[in-house]
Design a protein around this motif. Structure first.
Motif, mmCIF file in Angstrom:
data_model
loop_
_atom_site.group_PDB
_atom_site.id
_atom_site.type_symbol
_atom_site.label_atom_id
_atom_site.label_comp_id
_atom_site.label_asym_id
_atom_site.label_seq_id
_atom_site.Cartn_x
_atom_site.Cartn_y
_atom_site.Cartn_z
ATOM 1 N N GLY A 101 33.150 101.394 40.964
ATOM 2 C CA GLY A 101 31.914 101.677 40.772
ATOM 3 C C GLY A 101 31.496 102.621 40.209
ATOM 4 N N LYS A 102 31.732 102.584 38.719
ATOM 5 C CA LYS A 102 31.307 104.208 37.494
ATOM 6 C C LYS A 102 30.269 102.954 37.050
ATOM 7 C CE LYS A 102 32.202 107.567 34.328
ATOM 8 N NZ LYS A 102 32.935 107.750 32.929
ATOM 9 N N GLU A 103 29.436 103.359 36.638
ATOM 10 C CA GLU A 103 27.696 102.716 35.566
ATOM 11 C C GLU A 103 28.669 102.219 34.083
ATOM 12 O OE1 GLU A 103 24.207 103.657 35.838
ATOM 13 O OE2 GLU A 103 23.295 102.994 37.509
ATOM 14 N N ILE A 104 28.718 101.639 33.489
ATOM 15 C CA ILE A 104 28.709 101.380 31.865
ATOM 16 C C ILE A 104 28.161 100.652 31.231
ATOM 17 C CG2 ILE A 104 31.359 101.806 32.321
ATOM 18 C CD1 ILE A 104 31.578 98.855 32.677
ATOM 19 N N ASN A 146 14.174 89.593 30.933
ATOM 20 C CA ASN A 146 13.612 90.579 32.306
ATOM 21 C C ASN A 146 14.584 90.807 33.323
ATOM 22 O OD1 ASN A 146 10.958 90.047 31.628
ATOM 23 N ND2 ASN A 146 11.048 87.871 32.617
ATOM 24 N N THR A 147 15.710 90.990 32.611
ATOM 25 C CA THR A 147 16.964 91.484 32.974
ATOM 26 C C THR A 147 17.078 93.211 32.981
ATOM 27 O OG1 THR A 147 18.565 89.468 32.581
ATOM 28 C CG2 THR A 147 19.359 91.404 33.655
ATOM 29 N N PRO A 148 16.843 93.664 34.380
ATOM 30 C CA PRO A 148 16.440 95.461 34.543
ATOM 31 C C PRO A 148 17.886 96.298 33.955
ATOM 32 C CG PRO A 148 16.530 94.197 37.010
ATOM 33 C CD PRO A 148 16.821 93.036 36.003
ATOM 34 N N GLU A 149 18.985 94.864 34.402
ATOM 35 C CA GLU A 149 19.785 95.683 33.702
ATOM 36 C C GLU A 149 20.437 96.281 31.960
ATOM 37 O OE1 GLU A 149 21.650 92.212 34.953
ATOM 38 O OE2 GLU A 149 20.047 93.814 35.794
ATOM 39 N N ASP A 150 19.580 95.836 31.190
ATOM 40 C CA ASP A 150 19.475 95.386 30.233
ATOM 41 C C ASP A 150 18.726 96.302 29.547
ATOM 42 O OD1 ASP A 150 21.479 92.642 29.889
ATOM 43 O OD2 ASP A 150 19.672 91.190 30.075
ATOM 44 N N HIS A 151 19.160 96.864 28.228
ATOM 45 C CA HIS A 151 17.719 98.312 28.189
ATOM 46 C C HIS A 151 18.275 98.478 26.210
ATOM 47 C CE1 HIS A 151 21.336 101.301 28.230
ATOM 48 N NE2 HIS A 151 21.808 100.414 28.992
ATOM 49 N N ASP A 152 17.148 99.401 25.113
ATOM 50 C CA ASP A 152 17.567 99.269 24.256
ATOM 51 C C ASP A 152 17.831 97.918 23.133
ATOM 52 O OD1 ASP A 152 17.879 102.243 24.423
ATOM 53 O OD2 ASP A 152 20.302 101.878 25.094
ATOM 54 N N ARG A 204 23.962 96.667 28.256
ATOM 55 C CA ARG A 204 23.998 95.977 29.492
ATOM 56 C C ARG A 204 24.938 96.928 30.180
ATOM 57 N NH1 ARG A 204 24.373 89.436 29.894
ATOM 58 N NH2 ARG A 204 22.212 89.883 29.525
ATOM 59 N N ARG A 205 24.078 97.383 31.677
ATOM 60 C CA ARG A 205 24.521 98.101 32.174
ATOM 61 C C ARG A 205 25.106 97.544 33.854
ATOM 62 N NH1 ARG A 205 20.634 102.793 32.948
ATOM 63 N NH2 ARG A 205 21.220 103.113 30.464
ATOM 64 N N ALA A 206 26.633 98.018 34.461
ATOM 65 C CA ALA A 206 26.847 97.366 35.116
ATOM 66 C C ALA A 206 27.715 98.009 36.150
ATOM 67 C CB ALA A 206 27.871 96.282 34.707
ATOM 68 N N LEU A 207 28.141 97.739 36.445
ATOM 69 C CA LEU A 207 29.149 98.639 37.749
ATOM 70 C C LEU A 207 30.674 98.134 37.249
ATOM 71 C CD1 LEU A 207 27.949 99.175 40.713
ATOM 72 C CD2 LEU A 207 27.656 100.888 39.179
#
Length: 651
Positions: free
Chosen positions: A370-373, A334-340, A363-366
């Motif tokens: 402040g850039k998304e990685i 359910n973590t929204p920043e996790d995908h694929d 896992r998407r983070a800043l």
């Protein structure tokens, strides 16, 4: 037990003066051991000897060399062996009662010699031979025990594709291997699995394979030239097929090989009167990639399990052909920043009605600016699936960690054969076995590395955890699998998951493909930048789960007579390169097309690029050739080659 042998002597009589030469006559002074009745020697005296003593007795003379090839001796020793034994085809002729002497000795020889060789500082094949398939080999797999090999082959021009079943350990006029049956396929078969299975009322071999095909409205590249070692981006149609051949048919085909050579007119006439060997029992089609097939017993019935990318498990009952496959969706976290989220591997736990799933996700983070990685992650999760219903579910338990992976393999636990009636009768005897450990092999990336993780079963204390024990037994009864009664009450807890070994590839190593096993795996190293379908072979590596290899023998089976076979103490790492002859190594200079590993007997099958020849490397001592040589009068009973196993046991 020590014996004193009295040797026949020559007693010279008084010389005859009139005779031109002295005359000597043999006179037996006392009875010798070989004067005893045959049954007394076999059933009473030799029954007191262990393997080392029997092999030493074989060296004394021709009489004892022949005597120590009696089936009763080796069946008794094999029955007394406490360690793991190589599996046999579940047929009457391979049962202990009807087993030949050479088969019983071969089984014991392999059990005693493989572990010590594979765990040594310089693992070296005892025997290396090759056989010509007369086709180009693309993929292959070995059935446990090494009696049969299944290969995906084609003609050199790729105009015809087949799946061929070869016999490896049957004696037939000096031939090491020969084909038994084939089934035609439209395009190249890959991702093959083969397993002894009991389906309905018939024992046989189930073989699953996957193939690709271009959609009719979307022509594209020939799917048979695409590699099956890497993920592809082409849009294809996928089809996974399960075909079945009965063991009765296999034995019939094996028996006619010594009489009629395949390809002759006599052979064709005989084959024409036999029913078709293979029967298709299941088909799964999808527009999404199908991978990681597994043939298993679930709910007491035979199933095909397979992954439909990215996140669905499919279950097809092989005993009910009319039923369609059921889809079980492994929902992402359910973590929204996790995908694929993508399933890389799984393993069903039939006694608990659960499944362990290994996923790869981002896992998407800043970052600091402040850039998304996106950070590559891996997770190990536990689900409670339904095999006969379409359903999507969240994980029961799991954890994730930062780890970029190329591929994951979960070794199949070595459970007893489901159709073994003898083991079924012993299930309620109270002689429990330790449940198997789940071994997870990971090929990491950035940097290239290898990681082994294990999920250890937690044993339930019946006295202190009575309610938990009742719950586990209730689940096992619903699972309908009698094999659960062979093991101590247990369950798998991801909290007990722990890394066992980690190895970062040096630059000279390149990267590696993993051939998994329950503690004894094989790796073959290739150049890191070689992404061809047949990469160049750098080396083959032996892997053991611990440096002293002590856990390969279950603890409850250790005793003074049959201790765990441990290496000499000079091996300093879980990984050691395999020693190959220069002639064999040169065969794979252009690359390796396919490789298959049988952990149960230490057999490695290798096929070079664009080759029809399969090389078989045996890391366990095989006594079959010794029996054949002596029966043909080609070997002396004092041949040192007969005593390789004795030398290993003595040292």
């Amino acid at each position: 037990m020590n014996f004193t042998f009295r040797v026949n002597t020559l007693t010279p009589p008084k010389a005859d003066i009139d005779a031109p030469f002295p005359i000597y006559r043999a006179r037996r002074s006392k009875k010798t051991l070989d004067d005893l009745p045959f049954d007394i020697l076999v059933d009473h005296i030799l029954s007191l000897l262990d393997v080392k003593d029997v092999l030493s007795l074989r060296r004394t003379n021709k009489f004892f060399s022949t005597l120590t090839q009696e089936a009763a001796i080796w069946k008794r020793l094999l029955e007394q062996h406490r360690g793991p034994r190589p599996p046999l085809p579940p047929t009457a002729r391979h049962s202990l009662g009807q087993m030949h002497a050479f088969e019983a000795e071969r089984q014991l020889s392999r059990a005693l010699t493989f572990t010590r060789n594979w765990a040594s500082p310089e693992p070296t094949p005892y025997d290396t031979y090759s056989f010509d398939t007369h086709f180009r080999v693309h993929n292959m797999t070995i059935l446990p025990g090494g009696h049969f090999l299944v290969a995906s082959v084609s003609t050199k021009g790729r105009t015809k594709f087949e799946v061929v079943l070869f016999a490896l350990d049957y004696r037939s006029k000096g031939r090491q291997a020969y084909p038994l049956a084939t089934v035609s396929v439209k395009t190249k078969a890959y991702d093959m699995q083969a397993k002894y299975m009991y389906i309905g009322e018939e024992h046989g071999i189930a073989i699953s394979y996957t193939r690709r095909q271009n959609p009719k409205h979307r022509p594209g590249p020939d799917p048979s030239i695409l590699s099956d070692k890497y993920e592809i981006d082409e849009r294809m149609n996928y089809e996974t097929v399960v075909t079945f051949i009965s063991l009765t048919t296999l034995e019939t085909l094996a028996d006619i090989q010594p009489q009629f050579r395949p390809g002759t007119n006599e052979y064709r006439l005989y084959i024409e009167h036999l029913p078709a060997p293979f029967k298709r029992i299941a088909v799964i089609r999808s527009r999404s990639p199908l991978c990681c097939p597994s043939l298993e017993y679930l709910n007491g019935m035979a199933y095909l399990c397979i992954v439909r990318r990215p996140g669905t498990l499919m279950y097809k009952n092989l005993e009910r052909e009319e039923n369609s496959a059921h889809c079980f969706g492994c929902l992402p976290s359910n973590t929204p920043e996790d995908h694929d989220h993508t399933i890389l591997a799984y393993r069903n736990l039939p006694f608990e009605r659960k499944v362990i799933v290994v996923k790869r996700f981002l896992r998407r983070a800043l970052d600091a600016a402040g850039k998304e990685i996106d950070t590559p992650m891996m997770s190990i999760e536990l689900y409670h699936p339904l095999y006969d219903w379409d359903l999507d579910r969240d994980a029961l338990d799991g954890y994730s960690f930062e780890h970029a992976v190329r591929s994951v393999h979960i070794a199949e636990p070595q459970l007893p054969y489901f159709g073994d009636d003898a083991a079924r009768r012993q299930a309620g005897s109270g002689a429990f076995l330790r449940p198997p450990v789940i071994s997870i092999y990971c090929r990491g990336a950035n940097p290239d590395r290898f990681l082994l993780m294990e999920c250890t079963p937690r044993i339930v204390d019946i006295d202190r955890e009575w309610e938990l024990y009742k719950k586990i037994k209730e689940v096992q009864c619903k699972a309908g699998d009698w094999r659960a009664r062979l093991y101590l009450p247990h369950f798998y807890d991801l909290d007990l998951m722990n890394p066992v070994a980690e190895f970062q590839y040096p630059e000279a190593f390149g990267t590696a493909f993993v051939l998994p096993g329950n503690g004894r795996a094989a790796l073959w190293a290739v150049p890191a930048d070689d992404r061809t379908d047949a990469p160049k072979l750098i080396s083959i590596w032996s892997f053991i789960r611990s440096e002293n290899d002590a856990d390969l023998l279950p603890r409850e089976q250790e005793d003074a007579e049959w201790p765990a076979r441990k290496p000499d103490g000079t091996r300093r790492d879980c990984f050691m390169p395999v020693v190959l002859e220069e002639e064999v190594r040169n065969r794979f200079e252009r690359g390796v097309q396919a490789m298959a590993w049988d952990e149960s007997i230490g057999r490695l099958c290798v096929c070079a690029a664009e080759s029809s020849e399969i090389y078989v490397l045996d890391f366990a001592k095989n006594v079959k050739d010794d029996y054949e040589s002596q029966s043909l009068g080609l070997s002396s009973p004092l041949d040192p080659g007969l005593l390789d196993m004795a030398a290993i046991i003595v040292t």
